[in-house]
Design a protein around this motif. Structure first.
Motif, mmCIF file in Angstrom:
data_model
loop_
_atom_site.group_PDB
_atom_site.id
_atom_site.type_symbol
_atom_site.label_atom_id
_atom_site.label_comp_id
_atom_site.label_asym_id
_atom_site.label_seq_id
_atom_site.Cartn_x
_atom_site.Cartn_y
_atom_site.Cartn_z
ATOM 1 N N GLY A 150 0.842 -1.188 0.000
ATOM 2 C CA GLY A 150 0.000 0.000 0.000
ATOM 3 C C GLY A 150 0.877 1.237 0.000
ATOM 4 O O GLY A 150 1.922 1.268 0.647
ATOM 5 N N TYR A 151 0.460 2.241 -0.755
ATOM 6 C CA TYR A 151 1.151 3.536 -0.740
ATOM 7 C C TYR A 151 0.263 4.507 0.026
ATOM 8 O O TYR A 151 -0.943 4.570 -0.206
ATOM 9 N N HIS A 152 0.869 5.281 0.934
ATOM 10 C CA HIS A 152 0.121 6.051 1.939
ATOM 11 C C HIS A 152 0.503 7.531 1.862
ATOM 12 O O HIS A 152 1.188 8.047 2.738
ATOM 13 N N PRO A 153 0.080 8.244 0.789
ATOM 14 C CA PRO A 153 0.349 9.682 0.720
ATOM 15 C C PRO A 153 -0.749 10.480 1.415
ATOM 16 O O PRO A 153 -1.917 10.080 1.425
ATOM 17 N N ALA A 154 -0.392 11.617 1.982
ATOM 18 C CA ALA A 154 -1.346 12.497 2.648
ATOM 19 C C ALA A 154 -1.441 13.803 1.869
ATOM 20 O O ALA A 154 -0.419 14.430 1.570
ATOM 21 N N PHE A 155 -2.667 14.225 1.566
ATOM 22 C CA PHE A 155 -2.889 15.415 0.774
ATOM 23 C C PHE A 155 -3.450 16.547 1.645
ATOM 24 O O PHE A 155 -4.349 16.340 2.455
ATOM 25 N N LYS A 156 -2.891 17.712 1.439
ATOM 26 C CA LYS A 156 -3.316 18.901 2.168
ATOM 27 C C LYS A 156 -4.676 19.369 1.660
ATOM 28 O O LYS A 156 -4.923 19.393 0.452
ATOM 29 N N LEU A 157 -5.578 19.738 2.587
ATOM 30 C CA LEU A 157 -6.891 20.266 2.233
ATOM 31 C C LEU A 157 -6.973 21.739 2.615
ATOM 32 O O LEU A 157 -6.512 22.127 3.684
ATOM 33 N N THR A 158 -7.591 22.529 1.755
ATOM 34 C CA THR A 158 -7.666 23.969 2.019
ATOM 35 C C THR A 158 -9.090 24.516 1.941
ATOM 36 O O THR A 158 -9.309 25.696 2.175
ATOM 37 N N THR A 159 -10.083 23.668 1.600
ATOM 38 C CA THR A 159 -11.475 24.110 1.547
ATOM 39 C C THR A 159 -12.310 23.323 2.545
ATOM 40 O O THR A 159 -11.875 22.294 3.065
ATOM 41 N N ASP A 160 -13.532 23.767 2.783
ATOM 42 C CA ASP A 160 -14.402 23.131 3.777
ATOM 43 C C ASP A 160 -15.084 21.867 3.264
ATOM 44 O O ASP A 160 -15.441 20.994 4.060
ATOM 45 N N ASN A 161 -15.246 21.749 1.950
ATOM 46 C CA ASN A 161 -16.020 20.628 1.404
ATOM 47 C C ASN A 161 -15.303 19.957 0.232
ATOM 48 O O ASN A 161 -15.819 19.930 -0.899
ATOM 49 N N PRO A 162 -14.145 19.387 0.471
ATOM 50 C CA PRO A 162 -13.463 18.673 -0.611
ATOM 51 C C PRO A 162 -14.238 17.407 -0.988
ATOM 52 O O PRO A 162 -14.963 16.842 -0.172
ATOM 53 N N ILE A 163 -14.067 16.980 -2.223
ATOM 54 C CA ILE A 163 -14.750 15.796 -2.725
ATOM 55 C C ILE A 163 -13.712 14.807 -3.260
ATOM 56 O O ILE A 163 -12.755 15.197 -3.932
ATOM 57 N N ILE A 164 -13.921 13.530 -2.964
ATOM 58 C CA ILE A 164 -13.107 12.443 -3.507
ATOM 59 C C ILE A 164 -14.016 11.669 -4.451
ATOM 60 O O ILE A 164 -15.102 11.233 -4.050
ATOM 61 N N LYS A 165 -13.602 11.498 -5.704
ATOM 62 C CA LYS A 165 -14.520 10.853 -6.641
ATOM 63 C C LYS A 165 -13.773 9.978 -7.645
ATOM 64 O O LYS A 165 -12.593 10.174 -7.939
ATOM 65 N N ASN A 166 -14.525 8.990 -8.170
ATOM 66 C CA ASN A 166 -14.065 8.213 -9.313
ATOM 67 C C ASN A 166 -15.222 8.127 -10.298
ATOM 68 O O ASN A 166 -16.183 8.896 -10.203
ATOM 69 N N ASN A 167 -15.159 7.197 -11.225
ATOM 70 C CA ASN A 167 -16.201 7.128 -12.251
ATOM 71 C C ASN A 167 -17.532 6.606 -11.719
ATOM 72 O O ASN A 167 -18.557 6.705 -12.409
ATOM 73 N N HIS A 168 -17.504 6.037 -10.510
ATOM 74 C CA HIS A 168 -18.703 5.371 -10.002
ATOM 75 C C HIS A 168 -19.328 6.043 -8.791
ATOM 76 O O HIS A 168 -20.503 5.843 -8.512
ATOM 77 N N LYS A 169 -18.548 6.816 -8.040
ATOM 78 C CA LYS A 169 -19.101 7.378 -6.816
ATOM 79 C C LYS A 169 -18.390 8.665 -6.431
ATOM 80 O O LYS A 169 -17.287 8.962 -6.918
ATOM 81 N N GLN A 170 -19.045 9.385 -5.538
ATOM 82 C CA GLN A 170 -18.497 10.619 -4.994
ATOM 83 C C GLN A 170 -18.515 10.503 -3.477
ATOM 84 O O GLN A 170 -19.521 10.107 -2.893
ATOM 85 N N ILE A 171 -17.396 10.836 -2.829
ATOM 86 C CA ILE A 171 -17.235 10.644 -1.385
ATOM 87 C C ILE A 171 -16.937 11.989 -0.741
ATOM 88 O O ILE A 171 -16.044 12.717 -1.188
ATOM 89 N N SER A 172 -17.638 12.292 0.314
ATOM 90 C CA SER A 172 -17.386 13.534 1.047
ATOM 91 C C SER A 172 -16.349 13.290 2.133
ATOM 92 O O SER A 172 -16.120 12.150 2.565
ATOM 93 N N LEU A 173 -15.745 14.361 2.619
ATOM 94 C CA LEU A 173 -14.799 14.244 3.727
ATOM 95 C C LEU A 173 -15.505 13.712 4.965
ATOM 96 O O LEU A 173 -14.923 12.924 5.724
ATOM 97 N N ALA A 174 -16.759 14.081 5.166
ATOM 98 C CA ALA A 174 -17.520 13.601 6.316
ATOM 99 C C ALA A 174 -17.656 12.081 6.298
ATOM 100 O O ALA A 174 -17.609 11.427 7.357
ATOM 101 N N GLU A 175 -17.798 11.498 5.120
ATOM 102 C CA GLU A 175 -17.900 10.037 5.014
ATOM 103 C C GLU A 175 -16.590 9.363 5.409
ATOM 104 O O GLU A 175 -16.594 8.304 6.052
ATOM 105 N N VAL A 176 -15.482 9.954 5.027
ATOM 106 C CA VAL A 176 -14.183 9.390 5.411
ATOM 107 C C VAL A 176 -13.980 9.520 6.919
ATOM 108 O O VAL A 176 -13.554 8.572 7.589
ATOM 109 N N LEU A 177 -14.303 10.670 7.465
ATOM 110 C CA LEU A 177 -14.167 10.901 8.911
ATOM 111 C C LEU A 177 -15.027 9.922 9.709
ATOM 112 O O LEU A 177 -14.618 9.441 10.770
#
Length: 258
Positions: A150-177
């Motif tokens: 596994g590769y474990h990079p950490a990305f800096k966030l600068t907005t209140d509502n970042p989105i993580i998405k691929n071709n099938h779904k969209q994930i909010s930061l709240a879902e990850v938390l």
């Protein structure tokens, strides 16, 4: 500190760790010392996930191996093998049966030493191109050695509502938390885009899956993995192993864009 630069892209690497990737002055990587995590990237090898409930033992063909969370590779030091203005190669080598001091002992583990019964060589390549920062991993060693990566990079966030998405779904930061320390599984996926102030796409070869983790709102780890460890009980972690056929290469591309 090693610095790579190509036009508007600057990469900084300290002892094999990606500590900065900036494009047009925008920093994408979580900075060490900031809230959330004490690192900026690392590798999970030869296992992914915790093993405390299994007595810190992992079943392998050569008998049980003594491991701690995410494996012992991160406890070894990188050596610089090659360096140019736009690329760098770092190497870790391990000889079978060599005890490795466990930094989690005694506060978080009752195992002072970790041992793996296979020899291996682990190479990490950084390369800047016109399109992306490419990070490649080459694992070589004993034939039929079991492993996960596994590769474990950490990305800096600068907005209140970042989105993580691929071709099938969209994930909010709240879902990850909400998932917490287990990390959110994103199965059967080779590409994810993080949409924040700036957009960055993580495109992979060889891994097959992702998991996302954070416990704060200023960073998120988007981690390519060969196996999601929480899909089995810890004592069955060996069910997620792949087996080495002399060598295997994995690729991660970090592609920036608005």
């Amino acid at each position: 500190m090693r610095t790579l630069q190509l036009e508007n892209k600057i990469v900084k690497i300290k002892e094999g760790e990606l500590v900065s990737y900036s494009v047009d002055g925008h920093e994408f990587i979580h900075q060490k010392g900031s809230l959330g995590w004490g690192s900026s990237d690392t590798e999970m090898f030869p296992i992914i996930g915790p093993v405390n409930e299994a007595g810190f033992m992992v079943q392998v063909p050569k008998a049980n191996a003594v491991q701690d969370q995410h494996g012992h590779l991160r406890l070894l030091s990188y050596d610089l093998a090659e360096n140019s203005g736009t690329s760098a190669t770092f190497v870790k080598e391990y000889k079978a049966g060599t005890p490795v001091t466990n930094k989690k002992y005694p506060e978080k583990s009752d195992k002072a030493l970790l041992v793996w019964p296979y020899s291996f060589r682990f190479e990490k390549f950084f390369s800047l191109t016109d399109q992306a920062l490419e990070i490649r991993f080459k694992v070589s060693g004993e034939r039929d050695m079991p492993y996960m990566l596994g590769y474990h990079p950490a990305f800096k966030l600068t907005t209140d509502n970042p989105i993580i998405k691929n071709n099938h779904k969209q994930i909010s930061l709240a879902e990850v938390l909400a998932v917490g320390s287990r990390a959110l599984e994103v199965p059967n996926c080779n590409e994810i885009t993080l949409v924040d102030e700036k957009r960055i796409t993580i495109k992979t070869e060889g891994f097959g899956h992702f998991m996302c983790w954070t416990e704060v709102n200023n960073m998120v780890c988007i981690e390519p993995i060969t196996f999601y460890p929480y899909s089995v009980e810890q004592r069955k972690l060996h069910e997620g192993f792949q087996y080495l056929n002399n060598e295997k290469t994995f690729k991660v591309k970090l592609i920036s864009g608005d």
